[in-house]
Design an enzyme around this catalytic site. Structure first.
Site, PDB file in Angstrom:
ATOM      1  CE1 TYR A   2      76.503 -91.450 -45.201  1.00 37.79           C
ATOM      2  CE2 TYR A   2      76.469 -89.320 -46.333  1.00 37.79           C
ATOM      3  CZ  TYR A   2      75.861 -90.541 -46.038  1.00 37.79           C
ATOM      4  OH  TYR A   2      74.630 -90.845 -46.562  1.00 37.79           O
ATOM      5  CB  SER A  20      74.692 -90.461 -50.173  1.00 39.41           C
ATOM      6  OG  SER A  20      74.459 -89.133 -49.756  1.00 39.41           O
TER       7      SER A  20
HETATM    8  P1  NAD Z   1      68.256 -95.950 -41.234  1.00 42.37           P
HETATM    9  O1  NAD Z   1      69.207 -95.761 -40.118  1.00 42.37           O
HETATM   10  O2  NAD Z   1      66.820 -95.769 -40.984  1.00 42.37           O
HETATM   11  O3  NAD Z   1      68.499 -97.378 -41.863  1.00 42.37           O
HETATM   12  C1  NAD Z   1      69.778 -97.963 -41.981  1.00 42.37           C
HETATM   13  C2  NAD Z   1      69.701 -99.397 -41.481  1.00 42.37           C
HETATM   14  O4  NAD Z   1      70.969 -99.999 -41.639  1.00 42.37           O
HETATM   15  C3  NAD Z   1      69.353 -99.491 -40.012  1.00 42.37           C
HETATM   16  O5  NAD Z   1      68.249-100.338 -39.799  1.00 42.37           O
HETATM   17  C4  NAD Z   1      70.610-100.037 -39.362  1.00 42.37           C
HETATM   18  O6  NAD Z   1      70.350-100.880 -38.246  1.00 42.37           O
HETATM   19  C5  NAD Z   1      71.233-100.800 -40.506  1.00 42.37           C
HETATM   20  N1  NAD Z   1      72.658-100.988 -40.316  1.00 42.37           N
HETATM   21  C6  NAD Z   1      73.562-100.095 -39.895  1.00 42.37           C
HETATM   22  N2  NAD Z   1      74.787-100.661 -39.830  1.00 42.37           N
HETATM   23  C7  NAD Z   1      74.643-101.938 -40.224  1.00 42.37           C
HETATM   24  C8  NAD Z   1      75.532-103.028 -40.356  1.00 42.37           C
HETATM   25  N3  NAD Z   1      76.843-102.895 -40.073  1.00 42.37           N
HETATM   26  N4  NAD Z   1      75.060-104.195 -40.792  1.00 42.37           N
HETATM   27  C9  NAD Z   1      73.749-104.332 -41.067  1.00 42.37           C
HETATM   28  N5  NAD Z   1      72.855-103.348 -40.940  1.00 42.37           N
HETATM   29  C10 NAD Z   1      73.307-102.159 -40.523  1.00 42.37           C
HETATM   30  O7  NAD Z   1      68.735 -94.975 -42.386  1.00 42.37           O
HETATM   31  P2  NAD Z   1      68.160 -94.719 -43.847  1.00 42.37           P
HETATM   32  O8  NAD Z   1      67.933 -93.285 -43.984  1.00 42.37           O
HETATM   33  O9  NAD Z   1      67.077 -95.639 -44.171  1.00 42.37           O
HETATM   34  O10 NAD Z   1      69.475 -95.063 -44.712  1.00 42.37           O
HETATM   35  C11 NAD Z   1      69.557 -96.095 -45.610  1.00 42.37           C
HETATM   36  C12 NAD Z   1      70.704 -95.842 -46.578  1.00 42.37           C
HETATM   37  O11 NAD Z   1      70.428 -94.660 -47.315  1.00 42.37           O
HETATM   38  C13 NAD Z   1      72.038 -95.633 -45.906  1.00 42.37           C
HETATM   39  O12 NAD Z   1      73.060 -96.261 -46.649  1.00 42.37           O
HETATM   40  C14 NAD Z   1      72.223 -94.140 -45.982  1.00 42.37           C
HETATM   41  O13 NAD Z   1      73.567 -93.750 -46.001  1.00 42.37           O
HETATM   42  C15 NAD Z   1      71.552 -93.830 -47.295  1.00 42.37           C
HETATM   43  N6  NAD Z   1      71.144 -92.434 -47.415  1.00 42.37           N
HETATM   44  C16 NAD Z   1      70.167 -91.932 -46.637  1.00 42.37           C
HETATM   45  C17 NAD Z   1      69.786 -90.620 -46.764  1.00 42.37           C
HETATM   46  C18 NAD Z   1      68.713 -90.027 -45.927  1.00 42.37           C
HETATM   47  O14 NAD Z   1      68.515 -88.815 -46.019  1.00 42.37           O
HETATM   48  N7  NAD Z   1      67.980 -90.767 -45.144  1.00 42.37           N
HETATM   49  C19 NAD Z   1      70.442 -89.808 -47.693  1.00 42.37           C
HETATM   50  C20 NAD Z   1      71.438 -90.345 -48.470  1.00 42.37           C
HETATM   51  C21 NAD Z   1      71.795 -91.656 -48.324  1.00 42.37           C
END
Ligand code: NAD
Length: 693
Positions: free
Chosen positions: A583, A570
């Site tokens: 986080y 991130s």
């Molecule tokens: P999302 O919630 O749509 O997807 C995350 C997925 O991870 C979910 O399907 C959830 O069920 C799964 N998950 C959570 N805990 C878990 C575990 N212990 N074991 C297995 N699966 C697990 O969110 P996203 O936006 O697609 O995020 C994906 C990644 O991107 C994350 O690591 C998040 O921190 C990172 N990220 C996202 C953003 C954003 O703006 N969306 C920004 C920076 C970083």
């Protein structure tokens, strides 16, 4: 013992309203729906139909026959080639004899009716010159079992009398069409022919009649074998009992990456594991080695399976099997090269991949490897057909494979080579296996889609069963069932992670790409951050990334084909942010872990890179809950204004979508970035605080 015979599925009411070509399709789909009638892609069907000629308006006879490629069970009407029957008859006059029969294939397109673009198959003459309106050519295991015995002519007579004739083995083509034509003229009462080492031809005056004859003839073979084999142990009885299911799986998971390591250098291979009862009975039998060495019989079988499998003896010590793999695989290759040299002609195409496709492990099952999952699975299914054939043939007589030179002439047939040359270029990730954690979420799913679109087999690993089911169903629809697997796994659970990787390996044979993406987000001032929240962030985002990376490293090292790991961290891993310390700290740990692993993996060709998204609202579950409210509150705006708020905050004034992250992951996962490791790619529409330095 009760046997299950083929059931007549013809529905009179359904067929009544159909046109003749539709009835042909109906019959073909019914026949192909049962693998005991014909194998996948094997056999063909035809009907000679009166049609109005689009040029002259006259009524002409048109041969509708399954075109090149395709599968009778799943084909549609556009899978049939259509040819003027009278022009096909004229080809007889152009035929210069067997030495020139391949040139007749080029002439078939001159007989095309109605500009049908479907290419004609080399089997077209086998239908054209039989004087019957409907012809079925099938590859039923029970009939091939007769055709693959030393006494196939006598046995055909014993079982079928005059009703079904017998022709000696001949490669499909124009000459075989003429042989069938002569047979039919000389035996007007016959209902079909067994072709030695190959399969069955049956015919009729109506679609239904042909279908029912085909079923009846196959059923008779099934019943006959049932009587003959009753009480006799198959393949000389058991030599080595099947191991329990968990051991079989563990052995497969250990061996598959080791085999892939040794055969996947030039072209990456995907694996398939089968430990069904029919396979276990054969691999554990007294006569397995002797029968396997004879090779498969039906050309359809060995084109997919190679003429013979590689047997890997196993007595409970899997390390010993691994230790012997180099030698076993090299001996197989030498054997294949020697076969090529013995049989080649001056104009034969260059030798192809000398590695085995099928690997038999007594007590454990069968492993198969090919350029993609469907090809590996189908090769395995074909070897099951070959096992069925060997079971029948060896139980009643001597089983015989196809003579080596005949097998070679089919395998290296110039027409077969031309077909291979026409195949589209493989996609950039064909033969690769990708494991995506959080694969049911916004970014994970978009990433898996991007990788699957490039031909990768994908394993979606997630903790959310409902979202995982939905994602898997969607992927199956779009990419086919072969290319996707879903596994429920919590990335913080060491045992579950190991199990999930084992599942990936037994499903696809190994691993090339890990996208560690599973995640959450949380926000709270430090004094309100509970230990539970702190630990949750560290567990999922740091420990979870460590656990999946460690498992991938172990696998990559055994597989010796390098590997690519991409972390989804991130912007907050680089840039401090007030009110989200747990986080941010966990994301920073991720980034540093990636760099440590890049150092550690480089000598093994393992690359580790990081993609930093920011503000990817669309499709993200993170952005649908509390986090969304907190972010809106902290920026003092309404939730509906968030998207615009982040767009305006970015340098490029653009929103970031899951597909944008997926594109960066694809670059880092693929060979496009073969010379990059330890890198960070920000995909955030530009943000000075996350510039790397
Ligand atoms: P999302 O919630 O749509 O997807 C995350 C997925 O991870 C979910 O399907 C959830 O069920 C799964 N998950 C959570 N805990 C878990 C575990 N212990 N074991 C297995 N699966 C697990 O969110 P996203 O936006 O697609 O995020 C994906 C990644 O991107 C994350 O690591 C998040 O921190 C990172 N990220 C996202 C953003 C954003 O703006 N969306 C920004 C920076 C970083």
């Amino acid at each position: 013992m009760t046997i299950t015979l083929l059931e007549n599925l013809w529905d009179e009411a359904k067929a009544a309203g159909m046109s003749e070509p539709e009835r042909l399709l109906y019959r073909s789909n019914l026949l192909g729906s049962d693998k005991r009638i014909t194998n996948y892609g094997g056999g063909n069907t035809s009907a000679k139909v009166r049609e109005r000629d689009p040029l002259t308006g006259e009524s002409v006879t048109v041969l509708w026959v399954k075109g090149s490629g395709g599968d009778v069970g799943t084909m549609k009407l556009d899978g049939f080639a259509t040819l003027y029957q009278d022009k096909l008859e004229q080809l007889r006059g152009l035929y210069r004899g067997q030495a020139h029969e391949d040139e007749m294939v080029g002439l078939l397109s001159h007989c095309t009716f109605n500009l049908n673009p479907r290419a004609s198959s080399i089997d077209t003459p086998l239908h054209a010159y039989l004087p019957y309106a409907h012809v079925d050519h099938m590859h039923p295991d029970a009939v091939i079992a007769i055709a693959a015995t030393g006494r196939s002519r006598e046995l055909t007579r014993e079982i079928y009398g005059d009703e079904i004739g017998w022709l000696p083995w001949r490669r499909p083509g124009f000459q075989l069409g003429l042989d069938l034509s002569r047979f039919a003229a000389e035996n007007p009462n016959a209902k079909g022919v067994v072709l030695e080492s190959h399969g069955l031809f049956t015919w009729g005056d109506t679609a239904q009649g042909s279908y029912e004859t085909t079923l009846r003839i196959i059923n008779r073979a099934i019943e006959w074998f049932d009587q003959q084999l009753a009480g006799k142990p198959a393949f000389g009885g058991e030599k080595q009992p099947a191991r329990d299911a968990a051991e079989r799986r563990a052995v497969a998971a250990r061996l598959m990456p080791e085999i892939r390591a040794r055969i996947g250098g030039a072209e990456r291979k995907i694996g398939h594991f089968d430990d069904s009862p029919a396979v276990l009975e054969f691999v554990g039998s007294q006569r397995m080695e002797e029968l396997a060495a004879l090779g498969t019989s039906c050309p359809d079988h060995f084109l997919r399976t190679k003429i013979r499998p590689l047997v890997l003896p196993y007595d409970g010590d899997v390390d010993a099997v691994v230790a012997g793999l180099d030698g076993a695989i090299e001996t197989y290759r030498e054997g294949y090269r020697a076969y090529y040299e013995r049989c080649r002609h001056d104009n034969s195409p260059a030798i192809r991949d000398p590695n085995a496709v099928i690997y038999l492990v007594p007590g454990v099952g069968m492993l198969s490897f090919a350029k993609d999952k469907a090809t590996a699975r189908i090769a395995s299914e074909f070897y099951v057909n070959a096992i069925n054939v060997m079971r029948g043939a060896s139980g009643v007589d001597t089983y015989q494979g196809l003579p080596e030179q005949e097998a070679f002439d089919i395998e290296y047939w110039l027409l077969e080579e031309a077909k291979l040359q026409r195949m589209p270029k493989p996609k950039s990730l064909a033969g690769r296996v990708a494991f995506v954690t959080g694969g049911a979420g916004g970014i994970g799913r978009a990433t898996a889609e991007r990788l699957a679109g490039e031909g990768a087999c994908v394993v979606l690993a997630d903790i959310d069963a409902g979202a995982l089911d939905a994602a898997k169903a969607d992927f199956t629809k779009r990419f086919g069932a072969d290319q996707v697997r879903g596994v429920i796994a919590n990335v913080t659970d060491e045992g579950a992670v190991a199990k999930a990787f084992e599942a990936a390996v037994t499903e696809f044979g190994g691993l090339d790409i890990l996208v560690s993406n599973a995640g959450i987000a949380s926000a709270a001032p430090i004094e309100d951050t509970t230990l539970e929240v702190w630990n949750r962030n560290i567990d999922i985002l740091a420990t979870g990334y460590f656990l999946v990376s460690r498992e991938a490293f172990r696998l990559f090292r055994r597989q010796k084909l390098g590997g690519s790991i991409v972390f989804i961290a991130s912007k907050n891993g680089l840039a401090a942010s007030a009110g989200a310390s747990a986080y941010c700290t966990a994301k920073a740990a991720e980034i540093h872990l990636a760099r440590c692993l890049a150092l550690e993996g480089a000598e093994a060709g393992i690359r580790v890179n990081t993609v930093n998204p920011d503000a990817v609202l669309r499709g993200s579950k993170i952005w649908s809950g509390e986090w969304r409210e907190q972010r809106a509150a902290s920026s003092k705006i309404g939730e509906e204004q968030l998207e615009e708020h982040y767009r305006q905050r970015s340098l490029l004034k653009r929103s970031v979508f899951p597909e944008d992250i997926a594109e960066a992951v694809y670059f880092l996962a693929s060979d496009l970035s073969a010379k990059s490791t330890g890198n960070i790619v920000n995909v955030d529409a530009g943000n000075q605080i996350s510039f790397t330095r």
